[in-house]
Design an enzyme around this catalytic site. Structure first.
Site, PDB file in Angstrom:
ATOM      1  N   THR A 121      38.749  61.663 136.190  1.00 41.95           N
ATOM      2  CA  THR A 121      39.710  61.234 137.533  1.00 41.95           C
ATOM      3  C   THR A 121      40.092  62.566 138.196  1.00 41.95           C
ATOM      4  O   THR A 121      41.194  63.149 137.223  1.00 41.95           O
ATOM      5  CB  THR A 121      40.616  60.183 137.111  1.00 41.95           C
ATOM      6  OG1 THR A 121      39.984  58.979 136.601  1.00 41.95           O
ATOM      7  CG2 THR A 121      41.514  59.988 138.314  1.00 41.95           C
ATOM      8  N   PHE A 153      35.214  53.115 136.086  1.00 47.62           N
ATOM      9  CA  PHE A 153      36.195  51.933 136.024  1.00 47.62           C
ATOM     10  C   PHE A 153      36.161  51.381 134.959  1.00 47.62           C
ATOM     11  O   PHE A 153      36.336  50.076 134.943  1.00 47.62           O
ATOM     12  CB  PHE A 153      35.908  51.017 137.354  1.00 47.62           C
ATOM     13  CG  PHE A 153      35.979  51.993 138.859  1.00 47.62           C
ATOM     14  CD1 PHE A 153      34.570  52.253 139.483  1.00 47.62           C
ATOM     15  CD2 PHE A 153      36.830  52.327 139.443  1.00 47.62           C
ATOM     16  CE1 PHE A 153      34.415  53.088 140.327  1.00 47.62           C
ATOM     17  CE2 PHE A 153      36.904  52.920 140.823  1.00 47.62           C
ATOM     18  CZ  PHE A 153      35.863  53.391 141.284  1.00 47.62           C
ATOM     19  N   ARG A 155      37.448  50.020 131.274  1.00 53.20           N
ATOM     20  CA  ARG A 155      38.625  49.698 130.920  1.00 53.20           C
ATOM     21  C   ARG A 155      38.496  49.853 129.145  1.00 53.20           C
ATOM     22  O   ARG A 155      37.443  49.291 128.785  1.00 53.20           O
ATOM     23  CB  ARG A 155      38.948  48.096 131.073  1.00 53.20           C
ATOM     24  CG  ARG A 155      39.264  47.923 132.645  1.00 53.20           C
ATOM     25  CD  ARG A 155      39.350  46.519 132.747  1.00 53.20           C
ATOM     26  NE  ARG A 155      37.934  45.801 132.523  1.00 53.20           N
ATOM     27  CZ  ARG A 155      37.724  44.612 132.274  1.00 53.20           C
ATOM     28  NH1 ARG A 155      38.616  43.722 132.415  1.00 53.20           N
ATOM     29  NH2 ARG A 155      36.369  43.904 132.208  1.00 53.20           N
ATOM     30  N   LYS A 222      38.936  56.040 143.429  1.00 56.41           N
ATOM     31  CA  LYS A 222      39.483  55.910 141.882  1.00 56.41           C
ATOM     32  C   LYS A 222      40.839  55.661 141.830  1.00 56.41           C
ATOM     33  O   LYS A 222      41.540  55.205 141.327  1.00 56.41           O
ATOM     34  CB  LYS A 222      38.863  57.208 141.250  1.00 56.41           C
ATOM     35  CG  LYS A 222      39.551  57.051 139.613  1.00 56.41           C
ATOM     36  CD  LYS A 222      38.777  56.058 138.737  1.00 56.41           C
ATOM     37  CE  LYS A 222      39.789  56.299 137.528  1.00 56.41           C
ATOM     38  NZ  LYS A 222      39.227  55.116 136.687  1.00 56.41           N
ATOM     39  N   CYS A 278      45.615  55.917 131.777  1.00 55.80           N
ATOM     40  CA  CYS A 278      45.364  56.011 133.140  1.00 55.80           C
ATOM     41  C   CYS A 278      46.150  55.686 134.057  1.00 55.80           C
ATOM     42  O   CYS A 278      46.626  56.570 134.710  1.00 55.80           O
ATOM     43  CB  CYS A 278      44.062  55.151 133.333  1.00 55.80           C
ATOM     44  SG  CYS A 278      42.571  55.818 132.181  1.00 55.80           S
ATOM     45  N   ARG A 345      48.375  55.685 123.585  1.00 54.74           N
ATOM     46  CA  ARG A 345      48.986  56.762 124.739  1.00 54.74           C
ATOM     47  C   ARG A 345      49.860  56.127 125.762  1.00 54.74           C
ATOM     48  O   ARG A 345      49.387  55.002 126.235  1.00 54.74           O
ATOM     49  CB  ARG A 345      47.615  57.373 125.226  1.00 54.74           C
ATOM     50  CG  ARG A 345      47.311  58.351 124.347  1.00 54.74           C
ATOM     51  CD  ARG A 345      45.993  59.124 125.160  1.00 54.74           C
ATOM     52  NE  ARG A 345      44.987  58.185 125.351  1.00 54.74           N
ATOM     53  CZ  ARG A 345      43.910  58.652 125.925  1.00 54.74           C
ATOM     54  NH1 ARG A 345      43.697  59.916 126.178  1.00 54.74           N
ATOM     55  NH2 ARG A 345      42.887  57.843 126.222  1.00 54.74           N
TER      56      ARG A 345
END
Ligand code: UDX
Length: 456
Positions: A121, A153, A155, A222, A278, A345
């Site tokens: 990204t 994309f 997950r 994105k 993210c 995180r």
């Protein structure tokens, strides 16, 4: 096609293993030699369902190799996926150090033209920056490294499944040749012929659409997607706050909202907020990027603030109920930022634990996968072998990650172990009526609390 993948993290390793699974020869490189050593010994450096089997299978078939020498991967692949981290800097900007390092290695090592694919990204116009970089530093003026944006994309917790069942494949490029080669890479997905290793089936129905754009637009898709998803979550959490104040039920509101086909039910689950590597960083990066182009993305700053407020609201709600936290034993179920991952995180659970510790509470916690990683971040927390041990003697039990395992525990046994049977459901993963029927008191998010009231 022979492919190089630079970076063996959550995105890079999944991408490398799945590209090998659809038939490409892949060499995956990472500068972290310990990570590569673990991969070459048959392990993987993090938990992700189905990924270990996929890596082992494709290593055995010879379609997937690992190296700690990026140059070795680059010399193998006519197409190079850049899957390195772009962590947030202090000012919220994305740190492009690893992207630049990968670009420099490509310039030094590529012995012919390469297709260079941004999977990480990155801020809009990074691709344009990379094209300029290659023209300056390429080792031969005859080399032409085509840059493509191909955002992921995936997950965490369903990354392999998401690779084989994408809603769309986005490709941003500036030449028909680059578009042609990207179609070649993803052909098994685009024509629905590949076998999904998770469902052991081919793509039912219509294969995913290929969204062909310019590079800038692909890079924006994105950041815009992640920001919109984060906004949906903060929106329902904002509504949850009002439901608590107005004596309404956010789960019913979310149901009524989500049935509108223009809104949809997904990402309307209230709770202690979003974590992971993210959403938090992409929100900050997007606000910073927009500001650099003179655009005011204050809306996303509010999305971030609403999310940050979740922790304090949750701690105060428990404090209101327990009166004094100092010296109280508190049980915690769930440390990872979401179920089916060991990733901690930006996990709200860790922020909540730290706040309870600041108030002097004693924490005992259990998570099915994340305790090892959490152990390096948390101090003075007792990590338990199972959910029951984490509940034993506790004055309150905080359910912070909706692991399936927690919904299958013997609640009567849990109740008998607790000093006070107070369940605080940070993810609304339980049915309040079931909980009350087992003799608990219950606090959820945006729901009517069911706790012992003072007798009149
Ligand atoms: C996200 C995007 O979904 C994915 O498309 C992108 O490629 C990477 O970032 P990920 O962060 O792995 O994926 O997990 P996701 O399922 O999106 O959940 C992110 C966070 O939002 C988690 O902490 C989750 O608990 C939280 N969440 C999600 C909610 O609080 N409510 C919801 O309704 C959905």
């Amino acid at each position: 096609m022979n492919i190089a993948v630079i970076g063996a993290g959550y995105v890079g390793l999944t991408t490398a293993a799945c590209l090998a699974e659809i038939g490409h020869g892949v060499v995956c490189a990472d500068i972290d030699a310990s990570k590569i050593s673990q991969l070459n010994s048959g392990g993987i450096p993090f938990y992700e369902p189905h990924l270990l089997e996929l890596v082992q299978k494709n290593r055995r078939s010879g379609l997937l190799r690992f190296t700690d020498r990026t140059e070795e991967a680059i010399s193998n692949g006519s197409a190079i996926f850049i899957c390195v981290g772009t962590p947030p800097l202090q000012n919220g900007e994305a740190d492009m150090t690893f992207i630049e390092r990968a670009a420099r290695t490509i310039c030094n090592e590529a012995d012919s033209s390469r297709l260079v694919i941004e999977k990480s990204t990155v801020p809009v116009q990074t691709g344009r920056q990379l094209q300029k970089y290659f023209e300056i530093y390429r080792s031969r003026s005859s080399f032409r490294h085509d840059v493509v944006s191909n955002p992921e994309f995936l997950r965490e917790g369903s990354a392999v499944e998401d690779f084989f069942h994408p809603d769309r494949i986005v490709v941003g490029c500036e030449s028909e040749e680059a578009a042609k080669r990207m179609r070649e890479i993803y052909r098994p997905l685009l024509d629905g012929t590949c076998l999904c290793p998770v469902h052991r089936s081919r793509h039912e129905g219509v294969p995913p659409p290929l969204v062909l754009t310019d590079i800038n637009s692909a890079e924006l898709i994105k950041h815009a997607a992640n920001s919109f998803l984060a906004m949906k979550i903060s929106f329902i959490n904002m509504i949850a706050d009002l439901c608590e104040a107005a004596d309404a039920d956010v789960e019913k509101v979310a149901q009524g909202l989500g049935l509108d086909r223009r809104i949809g039910p997904s990402f309307l689950r209230p709770g202690i907020g979003f974590g992971g590597f993210c959403f938090p960083k992409d929100l900050q990066a997007f606000v910073t990027i927009a500001a650099k182009f003179g655009c005011d993305f204050s809306l996303l700053k509010e999305v971030e603030q609403i999310n940050l407020n979740r922790v304090e609201r949750f701690v105060n709600r428990v404090k209101d109920e327990l009166w004094v936290l100092r010296g109280k034993r508190i049980g915690v179920w769930g440390l990872s930022f979401k179920p089916e991952t060991d990733d901690i995180r930006f996990a709200p659970a860790l922020s909540i634990i730290r706040r309870f510790q600041q108030e002097g509470a004693e924490i005992q916690a259990y998570d099915p996968q994340a305790m090892t990683k959490a152990g390096s971040e948390l101090h003075n927390v007792r990590f338990c072998e199972n959910p029951y041990e984490a509940a034993a003697g506790a004055e309150a039990l905080l359910a912070l990650t909706e692991w399936k395992e927690f919904q299958e525990v013997d609640l009567s046994r849990v109740r008998s172990l607790m000093a006070r049977p107070l369940l605080v459901d940070g993810r609304n993963m339980f049915c309040p009526e079931d909980i009350i029927a087992r003799g608990f008191e219950y606090i959820g998010v945006g729901r009517r609390p069911l706790v012992r009231e003072l007798t009149a």
